[in-house]
Design a protein around this motif. Sequence first.
Motif, short mmCIF file in Angstrom:
data_model
loop_
_atom_site.label_atom_id
_atom_site.label_comp_id
_atom_site.label_asym_id
_atom_site.label_seq_id
_atom_site.Cartn_x
_atom_site.Cartn_y
_atom_site.Cartn_z
N LEU A 69 79.33 -4.24 -51.65
CA LEU A 69 78.43 -2.88 -51.77
C LEU A 69 78.09 -2.42 -50.58
N ILE A 70 77.80 -2.86 -49.45
CA ILE A 70 77.32 -2.28 -48.21
C ILE A 70 78.86 -1.72 -47.66
N ILE A 71 79.94 -2.40 -47.86
CA ILE A 71 81.20 -1.75 -47.50
C ILE A 71 81.30 -0.44 -48.13
N TRP A 72 81.07 -0.34 -49.46
CA TRP A 72 81.15 0.78 -50.26
C TRP A 72 80.27 1.68 -49.78
N LEU A 73 78.86 1.51 -49.57
CA LEU A 73 77.96 2.50 -49.22
C LEU A 73 78.32 3.07 -47.59
N ASN A 74 78.89 2.24 -46.83
CA ASN A 74 79.38 2.82 -45.56
C ASN A 74 80.69 3.63 -45.57
N GLU A 75 81.75 3.24 -46.44
CA GLU A 75 82.74 4.18 -46.72
C GLU A 75 82.51 5.47 -47.26
N ILE A 134 76.73 6.54 -47.21
CA ILE A 134 75.46 6.64 -47.88
C ILE A 134 74.54 5.58 -47.12
N ILE A 135 73.55 5.78 -46.87
CA ILE A 135 72.33 5.01 -46.22
C ILE A 135 72.06 3.80 -47.16
N ARG A 136 72.40 2.55 -46.57
CA ARG A 136 72.13 1.48 -47.43
C ARG A 136 70.47 1.21 -47.57
N PRO A 137 70.20 0.79 -48.53
CA PRO A 137 68.77 0.29 -48.95
C PRO A 137 68.35 -0.73 -48.03
N THR A 184 65.35 -4.27 -51.46
CA THR A 184 65.93 -3.42 -52.55
C THR A 184 67.39 -3.96 -52.89
N LEU A 185 68.00 -4.19 -51.67
CA LEU A 185 69.55 -4.49 -52.04
C LEU A 185 69.44 -6.04 -52.84
N GLN A 186 68.69 -6.69 -52.37
CA GLN A 186 68.42 -8.22 -52.87
C GLN A 186 68.28 -7.84 -54.42
N GLU A 187 67.13 -6.94 -54.83
CA GLU A 187 66.83 -6.92 -56.13
C GLU A 187 67.89 -6.22 -57.06
N LEU A 188 68.65 -5.21 -56.46
CA LEU A 188 69.58 -4.50 -57.07
C LEU A 188 70.76 -5.46 -57.31
#
Length: 99
Positions: free
Chosen positions: A10-16, A19-22, A26-30
């Motif tokens: 998810l972090i890789i996708w957000l970076n590509e 998009i600022i990562r949460p 928030t990331l853990q809950e998601l």
Amino acid sequence: MTPGFVATELIIWLNEHKIIRPGYTTLQELVSRVLSDERQRLGCILTEQLDDATIVDLDKLIERAILEPLHRKACDILPVLNISQQNLLYYASLASHGQ
């Protein structure tokens, strides 16, 4: 699929997608919610697709297995341990890898 793998992807996708990562929580809950939803989705599909005869055949496999008594004992003990699904998967992966 482990939560760590999903979070990393998810972090890789957000970076590509720039998009600022949460935040971590928030990331853990998601990731936890998505993995839980996916387990439920797969469970529903299996419930719909497996007929009674197949379920009986699967039960017979468990009954015939050498490890069946240990499986029963584990089923009794695991709820008492009160550990998360993630930890259960982690310990299962250790057993699968022979560690």
